[in-house]
Design a protein around this motif. Structure first.
Motif, short mmCIF file in Angstrom:
data_model
loop_
_atom_site.label_atom_id
_atom_site.label_comp_id
_atom_site.label_asym_id
_atom_site.label_seq_id
_atom_site.Cartn_x
_atom_site.Cartn_y
_atom_site.Cartn_z
N GLU A 303 -4.85 7.28 -3.42
CA GLU A 303 -5.28 7.85 -2.15
C GLU A 303 -6.24 6.94 -1.38
OE1 GLU A 303 -7.97 9.82 -5.33
OE2 GLU A 303 -5.98 8.92 -5.17
N PHE A 304 -6.84 5.95 -2.07
CA PHE A 304 -7.80 5.05 -1.42
C PHE A 304 -7.16 3.79 -0.84
CE2 PHE A 304 -10.56 6.93 -4.89
CZ PHE A 304 -11.26 7.79 -4.05
N ARG A 305 -5.84 3.66 -0.92
CA ARG A 305 -5.20 2.37 -0.67
C ARG A 305 -5.42 1.81 0.74
NH1 ARG A 305 -1.41 6.30 -1.04
NH2 ARG A 305 0.15 6.55 0.63
N HIS A 306 -5.73 2.69 1.71
CA HIS A 306 -5.91 2.19 3.08
C HIS A 306 -7.38 2.05 3.49
CE1 HIS A 306 -1.69 2.12 3.65
NE2 HIS A 306 -1.53 3.42 3.60
N VAL A 307 -8.30 2.29 2.55
CA VAL A 307 -9.72 2.02 2.81
C VAL A 307 -10.27 0.98 1.83
CG1 VAL A 307 -10.13 4.31 3.79
CG2 VAL A 307 -10.50 3.94 1.34
N CYS A 308 -9.38 0.44 1.03
CA CYS A 308 -9.74 -0.48 -0.05
C CYS A 308 -9.14 -1.85 0.25
CB CYS A 308 -9.17 0.08 -1.35
SG CYS A 308 -9.43 -0.96 -2.79
N THR A 309 -9.84 -2.90 -0.15
CA THR A 309 -9.25 -4.24 -0.02
C THR A 309 -8.36 -4.51 -1.24
OG1 THR A 309 -11.22 -5.20 -1.03
CG2 THR A 309 -11.11 -5.17 1.38
N ASP A 310 -7.66 -5.63 -1.23
CA ASP A 310 -6.68 -5.89 -2.28
C ASP A 310 -6.76 -7.32 -2.77
OD1 ASP A 310 -4.52 -5.55 -4.02
OD2 ASP A 310 -3.14 -6.33 -2.53
#
Length: 367
Positions: A303-310
């Motif tokens: 659920e955090f994938r669009h507020v998290c860097t990669d």
């Protein structure tokens, strides 16, 4: 409330995870946990009335639906209006006119030719620069670097410094330095005796923060933590189709080699011999620019994938054959299937990658 159409604020965007979802409030840099059942309601019924929702569900769910909308209203995530067609969804298309948007420069003994770099950064339309120092640096040196960036025509709008703590470091002087240079976004002081955040002075947006975390080289980056989550529309939009760490990034490592990130294994020549323009023109330089979190194993269920860097430099990969790596970041301890955080370095499934990257000493010191 029941007879008027509910409308999710356009800058509040739901993201579905495996077990739960979040609403990303991209205006206020917040996110809210919601059950997947509420995510489904928001996706299907946005612009409809609460009564219409209830008609599609058994009567026994009415109380739950009412609780959902109390939560949404209290947190200012929805509003009510009879003409939802007047409130279109926000665009999540991402575009930048810059060939490079951000740059990292590492310093550890070699003092790079900053004067020679500036025209190249201007040509690439780079706006954000991070300078990381692995050895003590005097304030006068930082002042000299910023002075070269203070030309009114410079495209650089934000500068971050990461520097080591030393006893004679004077916070008052640093604060004065920030107040005179509006382009400075932050000064992070690592290996400090204690954590402390200093408030900006004179209305300046820049800030100073001390952290006890020790940073001795580039292997300390790539940590995934809620501390680094950021919910804004630019990051959210970029994350839809791009890698939010590597996209439009160029770096110069502590030895002068040009890389997408100082931690990435492939280098594209030394800045003494190769221009930044030549380096980013190499076919492999943009290898990970368009790898989004929706393509990465496990991350695509988070659920955090669009507020998290990669981080693509340090991952959980089981093979090291040079192919496109879609395994999740090594330094992430979150499990989207249980919604629990754990210490990443203690996970037995990560030990092969830790050994491959030569991180045993880092992990032991952290423990």
């Amino acid at each position: 409330m029941k007879t008027s159409n509910f409308i999710l604020f356009s800058d509040c965007i739901p993201v579905k995870g495996f077990n739960r979802s979040v609403i990303c409030d991209t205006k206020n840099n917040r996110y809210f946990f919601i059950p997947n059942s509420l995510y489904s309601i928001l996706e299907k019924y946005n612009g409809k009335t609460v009564d219409i929702i209830k008609k599609d569900f058994d009567h026994q769910y009415n109380e739950i639906i009412d609780e959902y909308f109390v939560f949404l209203v209290e947190n200012r995530l929805v509003f009510f209006n009879p003409t939802p067609e007047l409130f279109p969804e926000i665009s999540t298309q991402w575009h930048s006119p810059s060939k490079i948007t951000n740059m990292i420069i590492d310093y550890d003994g070699i003092m790079h030719d900053f004067n020679g770099l500036m025209p190249q950064l201007e040509a690439l339309k780079c706006s954000y620069i991070q300078l990381r120092f692995f050895k003590q640096v005097e304030l006068d040196f930082l002042k000299a670097l910023v002075q070269r960036l203070n030309d009114e025509s410079s495209r650089v709008v934000s500068i971050d410094f990461i520097i080591p703590y030393y006893e004679d470091l004077k916070i008052e002087e640093l604060n004065s330095f920030l107040s005179r240079n509006m382009r400075i976004h932050s000064v992070i002081i690592y290996s400090a005796p204690y954590y402390k955040s200093f408030k900006p002075v004179n209305g300046n947006m820049g800030y100073i923060m001390q952290t006890e975390r020790n940073i001795v080289n580039e292997k300390h980056c790539g940590i995934i933590s809620p501390e680094y989550f950021y919910s804004n529309i630019n990051l959210f939009s970029e994350s839809q189709r791009h890698n939010t760490c590597l996209n439009r990034k160029v770096s110069i490592d502590k030895e002068g080699y040009i890389r997408n990130c100082p931690s990435m294994p492939q280098q594209f020549g030394n800045i003494k011999d190769v221009t930044l323009e030549e380096a980013i023109g190499h076919p492999d330089f943009k290898k990970y620019w368009n790898i989004s979190k929706d393509q990465v194993e496990i991350c695509r269920d988070c659920e955090f994938r669009h507020v998290c860097t990669d981080c693509r430099a340090y991952t959980e990969r089981n093979s090291f054959d040079g192919e496109i790596d879609l395994s999740r970041p090594l330094k992430c301890g979150y499990d989207p299937y249980t919604n629990e955080w754990a210490e990443w370095s203690a996970n037995p499934l990560k030990q092969k990658a830790i050994e491959y990257y030569g991180m045993q000493e880092l992990v032991n010191n952290h423990a």
